[in-house]
Enzyme design. Structure first.
Site, mmCIF file in Angstrom:
data_model
loop_
_atom_site.group_PDB
_atom_site.id
_atom_site.type_symbol
_atom_site.label_atom_id
_atom_site.label_comp_id
_atom_site.label_asym_id
_atom_site.label_seq_id
_atom_site.Cartn_x
_atom_site.Cartn_y
_atom_site.Cartn_z
ATOM 1 N N ALA A 9 0.827 -1.209 0.000
ATOM 2 C CA ALA A 9 0.000 0.000 0.000
ATOM 3 C C ALA A 9 0.857 1.254 0.000
ATOM 4 C CB ALA A 9 -0.916 -0.010 1.225
ATOM 5 N N ARG A 15 -3.328 8.753 -10.407
ATOM 6 C CA ARG A 15 -4.535 8.960 -11.215
ATOM 7 C C ARG A 15 -5.788 9.281 -10.409
ATOM 8 N NH1 ARG A 15 -4.813 3.874 -14.872
ATOM 9 N NH2 ARG A 15 -3.143 3.092 -13.533
ATOM 10 N N ASN A 384 -33.997 22.126 27.083
ATOM 11 C CA ASN A 384 -33.110 21.277 27.889
ATOM 12 C C ASN A 384 -31.768 21.923 28.207
ATOM 13 O OD1 ASN A 384 -32.427 21.169 25.151
ATOM 14 N ND2 ASN A 384 -31.482 19.156 25.344
ATOM 15 N N ALA A 421 -52.460 24.802 25.561
ATOM 16 C CA ALA A 421 -51.626 25.219 24.424
ATOM 17 C C ALA A 421 -50.937 26.545 24.712
ATOM 18 C CB ALA A 421 -52.489 25.349 23.175
HETATM 19 C C1 UD1 Z 1 0.955 -5.128 -10.843
HETATM 20 C C2 UD1 Z 1 1.597 -6.406 -11.370
HETATM 21 C C3 UD1 Z 1 0.847 -6.855 -12.623
HETATM 22 C C4 UD1 Z 1 -0.601 -7.040 -12.318
HETATM 23 C C5 UD1 Z 1 -1.198 -5.789 -11.709
HETATM 24 C C6 UD1 Z 1 -2.608 -6.054 -11.234
HETATM 25 C C7 UD1 Z 1 3.981 -6.250 -10.813
HETATM 26 C C8 UD1 Z 1 5.345 -5.936 -11.338
HETATM 27 N N1 UD1 Z 1 2.974 -6.118 -11.689
HETATM 28 O O1 UD1 Z 1 1.145 -4.135 -11.847
HETATM 29 O O2 UD1 Z 1 1.407 -8.068 -13.099
HETATM 30 O O3 UD1 Z 1 -1.321 -7.412 -13.469
HETATM 31 O O4 UD1 Z 1 -0.418 -5.363 -10.557
HETATM 32 O O5 UD1 Z 1 -3.202 -4.867 -10.813
HETATM 33 O O6 UD1 Z 1 3.836 -6.631 -9.671
HETATM 34 N N2 UD1 Z 1 3.353 -0.869 -4.634
HETATM 35 C C9 UD1 Z 1 4.097 -0.601 -3.507
HETATM 36 N N3 UD1 Z 1 5.401 -0.253 -3.650
HETATM 37 C C10 UD1 Z 1 6.004 -0.171 -4.861
HETATM 38 C C11 UD1 Z 1 5.231 -0.455 -6.006
HETATM 39 C C12 UD1 Z 1 3.905 -0.796 -5.863
HETATM 40 O O7 UD1 Z 1 3.594 -0.673 -2.392
HETATM 41 O O8 UD1 Z 1 7.193 0.143 -4.892
HETATM 42 C C13 UD1 Z 1 1.943 -1.231 -4.483
HETATM 43 C C14 UD1 Z 1 1.043 -0.179 -5.096
HETATM 44 O O9 UD1 Z 1 0.641 0.752 -4.110
HETATM 45 C C15 UD1 Z 1 -0.144 -0.996 -5.573
HETATM 46 C C16 UD1 Z 1 0.454 -2.363 -5.870
HETATM 47 O O10 UD1 Z 1 1.695 -2.413 -5.195
HETATM 48 O O11 UD1 Z 1 -1.105 -1.184 -4.559
HETATM 49 C C17 UD1 Z 1 0.622 -2.615 -7.351
HETATM 50 O O12 UD1 Z 1 1.519 -1.685 -7.882
HETATM 51 P P1 UD1 Z 1 1.336 -1.051 -9.294
HETATM 52 O O13 UD1 Z 1 2.453 -0.152 -9.561
HETATM 53 O O14 UD1 Z 1 -0.054 -0.523 -9.428
HETATM 54 O O15 UD1 Z 1 1.497 -2.347 -10.209
HETATM 55 P P2 UD1 Z 1 0.910 -2.558 -11.632
HETATM 56 O O16 UD1 Z 1 1.763 -1.861 -12.612
HETATM 57 O O17 UD1 Z 1 -0.542 -2.294 -11.649
#
Ligand code: UD1
Ligand code: CA
Length: 454
Positions: A9, A15, A384, A421
């Site tokens: 997280a 976005r 009150n 009243a």
């Molecule tokens: C990731 C997966 C992809 C999958 C997709 C599904 C990888 C490399 N790719 O891609 O295969 O189809 O999710 O939604 O894992 N996060 C961190 N720290 C970081 C990077 C990310 O905590 O350094 C967390 C983000 O907050 C997010 C999640 O990991 O909740 C996924 O990261 P994101 O960068 O959205 O990965 P995707 O490119 O969507």
């Protein structure tokens, strides 16, 4: 083997176009991350580790859960790097389940199904068949259908991009193996990140079987990246809740116009009209009828109660057979005994309204206790508050309060008393008496109105 959950997280959620960290945006009234944490708890994990980064302090405070371990990832260098931050906290002989703080609606059944497919010698991967796989890592299988690797979209060939099976990101793997593999990841890819997904190819190279489990629906593994996706998931979630209620014997005027932000327990033969919002813990008894635009929060509604349009009810107990509204407001601490009636433009706060008593129009009753069969006339106010302290009004059985009466608390009105009243009462009333406390009517005949000076 023991289970430990790692929830990622740390991402910013660019976005969302928001100051609020993405995982704190609410779905069904609760932060996205809280949905994931509460699901993880239902799996009986020995520990839950949440990796936070962007807005870490804000996230910790908002979720306010001291039973999880908070791990800070200072720089977001990829999902593999994020999991690596939590590794020092994991015991070597556990299974690590990786979840995402922005994927809120994965069912506990699906996760349990996934956990059945992992052990010391194998890894389990949750995949999903997608109508439009854009943005997802693709699952590469061999001719026997065995998973070989995950290729991120940005690294995929045109052929690989045609694959409809996507990576949900959710996987379960022996912690011992993760500890070995994560340091071997490189950033030699299109995004220059440490990809957790690269551990799949490493596992395959080591001969470890990858058990893919396919999710039942796209929505349950859908991540939230934009407000539009959040809104779509909210509607999907609400439709599931509406379906659950209908399956239990509740009729809904429109399943798309009911919102549940909490836990609702219901009996049969309830009718809920359009645009109703149920929040917190709400219990609704048999035969209850709820009108349009009603909000009910943390309340108990007894059998056969009718709540008419546009009423707002919070932390109230409504016993069987009561009628409330339209346009009534029941504030915290309201207790309506059996068959009580609260009419339009009435506000009740911290008050007990006895069996069969009626407050039918335009009144404020606060810090009060009413006996049985009391009738409160239109426009009655319990005064009150003196600007510093609150005082109580006690009205015994059978009292009749005439319209537009001000009861200046503390005050007690004895059984069967009648109040004329327009009275303003500031001392106790004896039982069985009539009290009229209003100015005497003066009549001046042939009255000449003043005329304007020239
Ligand atoms: C990731 C997966 C992809 C999958 C997709 C599904 C990888 C490399 N790719 O891609 O295969 O189809 O999710 O939604 O894992 N996060 C961190 N720290 C970081 C990077 C990310 O905590 O350094 C967390 C983000 O907050 C997010 C999640 O990991 O909740 C996924 O990261 P994101 O960068 O959205 O990965 P995707 O490119 O969507
Ligand atoms: Ca994502």
């Amino acid at each position: 083997m023991n289970l430990e959950v790692v929830i990622l997280a740390a991402g910013q959620g660019t976005r969302m176009k928001s100051k609020l960290p993405k995982v704190l945006h609410p779905l069904a009234g609760k932060p996205l991350l809280s949905h994931v944490v509460s699901n993880a708890k239902k799996l009986g994990a020995q520990a839950i580790h949440v990796v936070v980064g962007h807005g870490a302090e804000q996230v910790k405070n908002a979720v306010g859960d001291f039973t999880v371990n908070w791990v800070v990832q200072e720089q977001q260098l990829g999902t593999g790097h994020a999991v690596a931050q939590a590794m020092p906290l994991l015991s070597k002989d556990s299974i690590a389940l990786v979840l995402y703080g922005d994927v809120p609606l994965t069912s506990v059944e699906t996760l349990k199904g996934l956990l059945h497919k992992v052990d010391e010698q194998s890894m389990a991967l949750l995949t999903v068949n997608l109508a439009n796989p854009t943005g997802y890592g693709r699952i590469i299988r061999d001719t026997q259908g065995q998973v070989q690797a995950i290729i991120e979209e940005k690294d995929a060939t045109v052929e690989q991009r045609k694959i409809r099976e996507g990576n949900t990101g959710i996987l379960a793997v022996p912690s011992r193996k993760l500890q070995e593999w994560l340091p071997r990841l490189s950033t030699n890819n299109a995004q220059g990140e440490y990809y957790l997904t690269d551990t799949i190819a490493i596992a395959v190279a080591e001969g470890m079987p990858i058990n893919a489990v396919v999710a039942h629906t796209e929505e349950e593994v859908q991540g939230v990246n934009s407000r539009q996706q959040l809104a779509l998931l909210e509607r999907w979630y609400q439709l599931q809740k509406a379906n659950e209620l209908m399956a239990q014997g509740v009729s809904l005027a429109d399943p798309a116009r009911l919102d549940i932000r909490g836990q609702v327990s219901v009996a049969q033969d309830i009718f809920i009209d359009a645009n109703v919002l149920l929040e917190g813990n709400v219990s609704i008894g048999e035969g209850v009828c709820i009108g349009p635009n009603v909000v009910i929060k943390n309340s108990v509604v007894g059998e056969g109660v009718t709540i008419l349009a546009n009423s707002v009810i919070e932390s109230a107990e409504i016993e069987a057979g009561c009628q409330v509204g339209p346009f009534a407001r029941l504030r915290p601490g309201t207790h309506l005994a059996q068959g009580a009636k609260i009419g339009n433009f009435v506000e009740i706060k911290k008050a007990y309204i006895g069996v069969g008593s009626k407050v039918s129009h335009l009144s404020y009753v606060g810090d009060a206790e009413l006996g049985k069969e009391v009738n409160i006339g239109a426009g009655t106010i319990t005064c009150n508050y003196d600007g510093a302290n609150k005082f109580k009004t006690e009205i015994s059985d059978g009292v009749f309060v005439g319209s537009n009466t001000a009861l200046v608390a503390p005050i007690k009105v004895g059984e069967n008393a009648t109040i004329g009243a327009g009275s303003t009462l500031s001392r106790d009333v004896e039982p069985n008496t009539l009290v009229v406390a209003r100015a005497i009517t003066r009549v001046i005949k042939d009255w000449q109105r003043p005329t304007k000076k020239k």
